[in-house]
Every structure is written in C-alpha cells, then in structure tokens.
Design a protein around this motif. Structure first.
Motif, PDB file in Angstrom:
ATOM      1  N   PRO A 249       0.841  -1.198   0.000  1.00  0.00           N
ATOM      2  CA  PRO A 249       0.000   0.000   0.000  1.00  0.00           C
ATOM      3  C   PRO A 249       0.878   1.251   0.000  1.00  0.00           C
ATOM      4  N   PRO A 250       0.426   2.327  -0.618  1.00  0.00           N
ATOM      5  CA  PRO A 250       1.247   3.539  -0.725  1.00  0.00           C
ATOM      6  C   PRO A 250       1.755   4.047   0.625  1.00  0.00           C
ATOM      7  N   GLU A 251       0.922   3.927   1.663  1.00  0.00           N
ATOM      8  CA  GLU A 251       1.327   4.463   2.964  1.00  0.00           C
ATOM      9  C   GLU A 251       2.452   3.652   3.595  1.00  0.00           C
ATOM     10  N   ILE A 252       2.630   2.406   3.165  1.00  0.00           N
ATOM     11  CA  ILE A 252       3.712   1.563   3.671  1.00  0.00           C
ATOM     12  C   ILE A 252       4.912   1.587   2.731  1.00  0.00           C
ATOM     13  N   LEU A 253       4.658   1.756   1.444  1.00  0.00           N
ATOM     14  CA  LEU A 253       5.733   1.690   0.459  1.00  0.00           C
ATOM     15  C   LEU A 253       6.815   2.726   0.728  1.00  0.00           C
ATOM     16  N   GLY A 254       6.414   3.943   1.064  1.00  0.00           N
ATOM     17  CA  GLY A 254       7.402   4.997   1.313  1.00  0.00           C
ATOM     18  C   GLY A 254       8.345   4.643   2.438  1.00  0.00           C
ATOM     19  N   MET A 255       7.814   4.098   3.540  1.00  0.00           N
ATOM     20  CA  MET A 255       8.663   3.713   4.654  1.00  0.00           C
ATOM     21  C   MET A 255       9.555   2.536   4.255  1.00  0.00           C
ATOM     22  N   ALA A 256       8.991   1.593   3.523  1.00  0.00           N
ATOM     23  CA  ALA A 256       9.777   0.429   3.102  1.00  0.00           C
ATOM     24  C   ALA A 256      10.951   0.852   2.230  1.00  0.00           C
ATOM     25  N   GLN A 257      10.729   1.836   1.365  1.00  0.00           N
ATOM     26  CA  GLN A 257      11.798   2.288   0.480  1.00  0.00           C
ATOM     27  C   GLN A 257      12.891   3.042   1.237  1.00  0.00           C
ATOM     28  N   GLY A 258      12.641   3.338   2.500  1.00  0.00           N
ATOM     29  CA  GLY A 258      13.667   3.945   3.345  1.00  0.00           C
ATOM     30  C   GLY A 258      14.585   2.920   3.973  1.00  0.00           C
ATOM     31  N   GLN A 259      14.277   1.631   3.769  1.00  0.00           N
ATOM     32  CA  GLN A 259      15.176   0.580   4.224  1.00  0.00           C
ATOM     33  C   GLN A 259      16.285   0.394   3.190  1.00  0.00           C
ATOM     34  N   LEU A 260      17.469   0.054   3.651  1.00  0.00           N
ATOM     35  CA  LEU A 260      18.591  -0.119   2.732  1.00  0.00           C
ATOM     36  C   LEU A 260      18.286  -1.151   1.651  1.00  0.00           C
ATOM     37  N   LEU A 261      17.591  -2.214   2.025  1.00  0.00           N
ATOM     38  CA  LEU A 261      17.325  -3.272   1.039  1.00  0.00           C
ATOM     39  C   LEU A 261      16.366  -2.804  -0.040  1.00  0.00           C
ATOM     40  N   GLY A 262      15.697  -1.664   0.195  1.00  0.00           N
ATOM     41  CA  GLY A 262      14.784  -1.105  -0.789  1.00  0.00           C
ATOM     42  C   GLY A 262      15.289   0.182  -1.406  1.00  0.00           C
ATOM     43  N   MET A 263      16.599   0.417  -1.378  1.00  0.00           N
ATOM     44  CA  MET A 263      17.193   1.615  -1.969  1.00  0.00           C
ATOM     45  C   MET A 263      18.036   1.260  -3.182  1.00  0.00           C
ATOM     46  N   ASP A 264      18.060   2.154  -4.151  1.00  0.00           N
ATOM     47  CA  ASP A 264      18.995   2.086  -5.264  1.00  0.00           C
ATOM     48  C   ASP A 264      20.044   3.180  -5.092  1.00  0.00           C
ATOM     49  N   PRO A 265      21.188   3.055  -5.774  1.00  0.00           N
ATOM     50  CA  PRO A 265      22.122   4.179  -5.827  1.00  0.00           C
ATOM     51  C   PRO A 265      21.424   5.379  -6.468  1.00  0.00           C
ATOM     52  N   PRO A 266      21.775   6.619  -6.085  1.00  0.00           N
ATOM     53  CA  PRO A 266      22.864   6.970  -5.166  1.00  0.00           C
ATOM     54  C   PRO A 266      22.466   6.985  -3.689  1.00  0.00           C
ATOM     55  N   ASN A 267      21.178   6.803  -3.383  1.00  0.00           N
ATOM     56  CA  ASN A 267      20.746   6.865  -1.983  1.00  0.00           C
ATOM     57  C   ASN A 267      21.384   5.764  -1.141  1.00  0.00           C
ATOM     58  N   HIS A 268      21.622   4.643  -1.762  1.00  0.00           N
ATOM     59  CA  HIS A 268      22.018   3.439  -1.045  1.00  0.00           C
ATOM     60  C   HIS A 268      23.424   3.521  -0.449  1.00  0.00           C
ATOM     61  N   GLY A 269      24.369   4.054  -1.205  1.00  0.00           N
ATOM     62  CA  GLY A 269      25.780   3.960  -0.844  1.00  0.00           C
ATOM     63  C   GLY A 269      26.173   4.570   0.488  1.00  0.00           C
ATOM     64  N   PRO A 270      25.906   5.856   0.721  1.00  0.00           N
ATOM     65  CA  PRO A 270      26.376   6.480   1.961  1.00  0.00           C
ATOM     66  C   PRO A 270      25.810   5.816   3.227  1.00  0.00           C
ATOM     67  N   ILE A 271      24.532   5.475   3.206  1.00  0.00           N
ATOM     68  CA  ILE A 271      23.935   4.871   4.394  1.00  0.00           C
ATOM     69  C   ILE A 271      24.513   3.476   4.608  1.00  0.00           C
ATOM     70  N   ARG A 272      24.699   2.718   3.532  1.00  0.00           N
ATOM     71  CA  ARG A 272      25.283   1.388   3.679  1.00  0.00           C
ATOM     72  C   ARG A 272      26.681   1.473   4.269  1.00  0.00           C
ATOM     73  N   ARG A 273      27.484   2.422   3.779  1.00  0.00           N
ATOM     74  CA  ARG A 273      28.843   2.535   4.304  1.00  0.00           C
ATOM     75  C   ARG A 273      28.839   2.919   5.779  1.00  0.00           C
ATOM     76  N   ALA A 274      27.860   3.727   6.183  1.00  0.00           N
ATOM     77  CA  ALA A 274      27.765   4.092   7.599  1.00  0.00           C
ATOM     78  C   ALA A 274      27.486   2.870   8.464  1.00  0.00           C
ATOM     79  N   VAL A 275      26.648   1.967   7.963  1.00  0.00           N
ATOM     80  CA  VAL A 275      26.325   0.759   8.730  1.00  0.00           C
ATOM     81  C   VAL A 275      27.487  -0.225   8.701  1.00  0.00           C
ATOM     82  N   ILE A 276      28.103  -0.393   7.533  1.00  0.00           N
ATOM     83  CA  ILE A 276      29.113  -1.428   7.361  1.00  0.00           C
ATOM     84  C   ILE A 276      30.339  -1.157   8.220  1.00  0.00           C
ATOM     85  N   GLU A 277      30.569   0.110   8.580  1.00  0.00           N
ATOM     86  CA  GLU A 277      31.696   0.426   9.451  1.00  0.00           C
ATOM     87  C   GLU A 277      31.604  -0.312  10.781  1.00  0.00           C
TER      88      GLU A 277
END
Length: 401
Positions: free
Chosen positions: A75-103
């Motif tokens: 549903p649209p109201e859930i999709l936006g939050m889901a896309q804020g998860q790393l597994l639901g991101m594409d570059p360029p959004n994905h890279g910086p947050i992933r590197r912050a976690v991977i540290e």
C-alpha cells in the motif's frame, strides 16, 4: 510434474517442505518463468544461480526501490517507509547509508564483539537448560540474535521481548499461528518505525558507541542519517537480525539431529564449524526470494521483460543449482567451495552476514560445551510463508552435561 503444475506463490506449498521439485523443473525447463499472481497480474521467476547473480548485480536495470523487494505490491502508505530501508534503496541513496552501517561490522569490530556474543550465547543456552523439553526455535536459537542486535543498538532490555514480537509478526504474516493480518502488520510496521525514530531522536549528538548513535551522528560522503531515515533502517536491522539468524541456527540443528554421525563429527571437530555454518546457510537459505522491478524493457534467456515487470530472484533455487553445486541435495558440512547466495549478492549483500556467521559459530561451540546431546521429540512445523524459510516449532529434548 509439468510447468502447468508450478505454484510457488501459494504459501501452503512451503508448509511440508521447500518445493525443490518445482524449483528443479524451473531451472531445467523455464529459467525465466512467468508466474501468475493473485492480484491478476504476474511476475518473472529467476531460478538459476548465475541468473540470480546477474540480476542482483544489475541495479540499473533491476531496481530494488521501484516497488520494493516483496512480490506483493505494498500500500502507498507503507511503500514509502519500506523504500527507506537499505534493502529497498537504489544508488545513489544506497551507498552512503550502507557505508555508515558497514563500518560497524568490519572484521576488527567483529573480533571485539566476540566476547559479548559468546556471553550472550552462553546465557541463552544456560536458560535453555532449565527447559530441556523445548521448542528449539524460540527457546534456544531465538534468544541469541535478539539479544545481540538489541545490545548492539543499545535497546533497553525491557524492550527486547517487544522487538522480537514485532519482528515475528512482520516476517510470518502469512502463518495463522505466528503472524498478523495485513492491517495489523501495517500497524506493527508503523509502531516499529516510530520506536526507531524515538531512539534516534534521543541519541542525536550523542558520543555513545551503540549502533544507533554511530549511524545518526557519523557523516559519510557528506550525508548524515536523519531520524526519519533511521526509522526505516531500524525495522530492517531488527527484523533481519532476529529472523534470519534464528532460522539458520534452528535449521542447521535439525539437519544435524537427523544425521547423528555429522552431529558427533562436528562436536568432536569444532574447527569444522565455519564450513558447517556455510552449508547451513546454503541449505536453509533464510529468505526464499527478493524481488526487483525492471526499469526498462530488457531480455533474459530470450524472454522479453517489460519496464515495471516484477522480477523475483529465487535464492532457495539458486543455492541448489546443479550447475554450481555438486550433489546439492546432500547436506555436506565440508562442502568447498560453497559460494551460496543465502545473504544475497551485489550491492544488497546482507550487512550483517559476518555477524550472523559469528553468532552461529559461537552458538554451536557453546551448545556442544553445555549439552551432551539432543534429540527430536516430534515432527517439526514449518512457517507458512513463500518468503521466510524456517521452522516455527522444532520439538527437542536437550541433554545437559
């Protein structure tokens, strides 16, 4: 069985066992297969190992963000939050947050974390000794990953049970014994996100060393994770940190208990544990699939895939592909090499992969120290899900030393 018999969407078809016969047929006869969906549309099923790797690597053509990673449309109201998860991101959004976690999960950090993980594992198993006739999934295997991920994030101990409950409700929504209705699942997701937002807000500008403080106060590539972004990230980290590791440990123990000679071999030769854990991962493949969405018209094995078509990467099939794994239906704790895809592949390779490996290795080391053995006391029950691959009930009698 014929292709017309294929139904790998219906979660009922995963209750007795993983439908490997169907997966084998797909790999052999239809490696890119159009599967009907109850919403009236359909989706492409990618079943061979090399094709799953190829789709995983090509994030420009196959997007995780467009439509998210579940085969069902959200549903649209859930999709936006889901896309804020790393597994639901594409570059360029994905890279910086992933590197912050991977540290937080470098080899050096994992070495430093090992004593904490071992103490948690031992405490969890000592608690399990008080209930020798148990459901191994929740009474033994489940306590370790919950405690580890909550400790890493600095979640107050009185919330650990709630975190585990929220996680279970989300990953097992299709199971009548475990999950919630779609409406309840949406509500739980919102509650988890709000709690993650609250924790992030409290720790902004903190110099503490928990994972939350690290993520929201460290700048990577000019980007700081906001409290809003962390709310979605919190759901991914806690759910993944709970369900997948627990499923892998429980499934691995089940396979060992069915093969007493392997159990004793591993007990007597703990140096074999790292390789055994890899085979447990391949065999259990905690998540059957993840979805991508085509960003343009493309082609795979002669099949025309149109823009916005759903494309499902079937990890549970890829990890048993005879083209890559010799005798894939044999549980071989000394299998080498073992290039399984239990953690995914490419830019979305699971962030906690090495932490999960560490947890499983330590769990079995401590289990063999504290218990002289274990035996099945009944038939296990699998989770009714086409996504989560695991048991909900594994009746076992533990034999303390």
């Amino acid at each position: 069985m014929q292709l017309s018999d294929i139904d790998i969407y219906n979660p009922d078809n995963y209750v007795a066992a993983v439908p490997h016969e169907q997966f084998t047929l797909l790999r052999d006869e239809a490696p890119v297969y159009w599967h009907a969906h109850p919403d009236g549309g359909g989706y492409w099923v990618i079943s061979r190992y090399e094709d799953v790797r190829a789709v995983s690597r090509d994030h420009a053509t196959f997007s995780a963000q467009r439509g998210f990673v579940m085969v069902d449309e959200l549903p649209p109201e859930i999709l936006g939050m889901a896309q804020g998860q790393l597994l639901g991101m594409d570059p360029p959004n994905h890279g910086p947050i992933r590197r912050a976690v991977i540290e937080r999960f470098t080899s050096k950090m994992l070495v430093q974390m090992e004593p904490m993980v071992r103490e948690i594992a031992r405490d969890a198993l000592l608690a399990a000794r008080e209930k020798p006739d148990c459901n191994f999934v929740f009474d033994a295997a489940g306590n370790l990953p919950t405690a580890v991920i909550c400790s890493l994030m600095g979640v107050p101990k009185d919330m650990w049970g709630q975190i585990r409950h929220w996680s279970d409700m989300q990953t097992s929504a299709g199971d009548p014994d475990l999950g919630a209705s779609p409406e309840e699942t949406q509500q739980i997701s919102m509650e988890m996100g709000m709690y993650g937002y609250q924790l992030a807000t409290e720790r902004q500008n903190s110099d503490a060393d928990d994972l939350i403080s690290l993520l929201i106060n460290v700048e990577v590539d000019g980007h700081k994770v906001t409290a809003e972004e962390f709310a979605s990230l919190f759901i991914q980290i806690t759910v993944a940190g709970n369900e997948t590791t627990r499923s892998m440990i429980a499934s691995g123990m089940y396979e060992l208990l069915k093969r007493p000679e392997l159990y004793r071999k591993l007990e007597a030769n703990p140096e074999l544990l790292p390789g055994a854990v890899e085979e447990m991962l391949r065999w259990s493949t905690p998540l059957h699939y993840f979805r991508r969405t085509a960003t343009c018209d493309t082609e795979l094995h002669g099949q025309q895939i149109k823009e916005n078509d759903r494309v499902v990467m079937l990890y549970s099939s890829a990890n048993f592909d005879e083209r890559v794994f010799e005798n894939p239906q044999e549980f071989d704790i000394e299998r080498s090499p073992n290039p399984h895809l239990a953690f995914g592949h490419g830019i979305h390779l699971c962030l906690g992969a090495n932490l999960a490996r560490l947890e499983a290795k330590i769990f079995f080391e401590e289990f063999f120290k504290l218990f002289a053995g274990a035996e099945l006391t009944g038939e296990p029950k699998r989770i009714r899900s086409n996504l989560v691959n695991g048991f909900k009930d594994l009746p076992v009698r533990l034999m303390p030393r």
